[in-house]
Design an enzyme around this catalytic site. Structure first.
Site: not given
Ligand code: NAD
Length: 336
Positions: A12, A35, A86-87, A137, A161, A165, A190-191, A216-217
């Site tokens: 994302f 990726d 993993e997110s 956060d 998770y 992190k 959160n994005n 679902p809530v």
């Molecule tokens: P996402 O789950 O949408 O994407 C994660 C990507 O990482 C995927 O494309 C997946 O294929 C890849 N990936 C996972 N394990 C891998 C590995 N071992 N090797 C190579 N690629 C791998 O996550 P996101 O929501 O885009 O979040 C991206 C980063 O931002 C994460 O580190 C997350 O902790 C952080 N973050 C996310 C948010 C949010 O709101 N989504 C907010 C703050 C921080």
């Protein structure tokens, strides 16, 4: 001209970040996207730029030392922007091993490879290099009804998770403290926005509305999150890479708190008024609360605002409409 190694660029935020770089800088940089393509990674997100000569996609795992070494041997990487992880909190509650492997071990593999490639003396590094750890956060734990997380808030993660992190953040910080490596850590709220896998709240609610599935809530729906449009996050990361002080942590947040149930009602109301009147609140289904569900997150982003001049520019009203409209237009691409 810079060479970026972006990990998790098919996810994302990573795919939004790569598209942002091309939009802002044109084709002046080289972007290597590493990726693994887990369920959350979708190369379709980058269809519009995938044929450009300065975009290189490598399918590989950040834990694979040989693969990472080959990338650093083949390209003179200036910036590592580490999104891959993993997110999803719910998945980490069901099984945490993959979170430790990718989020913690994967981070050390990247740190070691970058350090080796950039080291040019005793704890001195080639100029202009930067490793940016994209964090969350959630490493700070949860807040009550008042207060904000600052960069000095002690880490107190509650889910597997966020624990993984936080562990990665501490490793990154240790490479600065021990090795003086040129790092930054960003911790964002959160994005929301296009290209998010529909397991997280906003895309799940939009897509379920569109296909008329129950919404679902968790619990009473009163958990509060601070929402930031993804492009504002991308802009902040770009700014930290260019102007952030080495070794510093920057919080990034939207000053935009909503309860989950408020978000759900906003989405329903928009879709009801502008898309399909049969979408309404009868789809809402309260379910057993998530285990250890953090009540409230809210970011104090004063440091990045005052030191680097960053502020969010996309209002929630504008961002949520763009997001809903994107899911309507791309429903056929979304795994539902
Ligand atoms: P996402 O789950 O949408 O994407 C994660 C990507 O990482 C995927 O494309 C997946 O294929 C890849 N990936 C996972 N394990 C891998 C590995 N071992 N090797 C190579 N690629 C791998 O996550 P996101 O929501 O885009 O979040 C991206 C980063 O931002 C994460 O580190 C997350 O902790 C952080 N973050 C996310 C948010 C949010 O709101 N989504 C907010 C703050 C921080």
């Amino acid at each position: 001209m810079k060479t970026y190694l972006v990990t998790g660029g098919c996810g994302f935020i990573g795919s939004n970040f790569i598209l942002y770089l091309f939009k802002k800088y044109g084709e002046e940089n080289t972007i290597i996207n590493l990726d693994k393509l887990t369920y959350a990674g979708n190369p379709e997100n980058l269809r519009s730029i995938e044929k450009l000569p300065n975009y290189i996609f490598v399918q590989g795992d950040i834990c694979d030392e040989k693969c990472i070494r080959e990338i650093f041997n083949s390209y003179e990487i200036d910036y590592v922007v580490h999104f891959a992880a993993e997110s999803h909190v719910d998945r980490s509650i069901l099984s945490s091993k993959e979170f430790v492997v990718s989020n913690v071990l994967g981070t050390t593999v990247l740190l070691d490879a970058a350090r080796k490639a950039w080291l040019c003396g005793d704890d001195t590094y080639l100029t202009g290099k930067r490793y940016l750890q994209v964090s969350t956060d959630e490493v700070y734990g949860a807040l009550g009804a008042t207060g904000y997380f600052s960069e000095r808030t002690p880490l107190d993660p509650h889910s597997p998770y966020s624990a993984s992190k936080a562990a990665a953040d501490l490793l990154v910080k240790s490479y600065y403290d021990t090795h003086k490596m040129p790092i930054n850590i960003t911790r964002c709220s959160n994005n929301y926005g296009p290209y998010q896998y529909p397991e997280k709240l906003i895309p799940l609610i939009i897509t379920n509305c569109l296909i008329k599935k129950p919404l679902p809530v968790y619990g009473d729906g009163m958990n509060v999150r601070d929402w930031l449009y993804v492009e504002d996050h991308c802009r902040a990361i770009d700014l930290v890479l260019e102007k952030g002080i080495i070794g510093e942590i920057y919080n990034i947040g939207g000053h935009n708190e909503w309860t989950n149930i408020e978000i759900i009602k906003i989405i329903i109301s928009y879709l009801h008024n502008y898309y399909d009147t049969s979408i309404d609140e009868s789809l809402i289904t309260f379910v057993t609360d998530r285990k250890g569900h953090d009540r409230r997150y809210a970011i104090d982003a004063t440091k990045i605002e005052e030191e680097l001049g960053w502020v969010p520019i996309v209002s929630f009203q504008e961002g949520i409409i763009k997001t809903i409209e994107w899911y309507i237009a791309n429903l056929d691409l979304i795994p539902v």
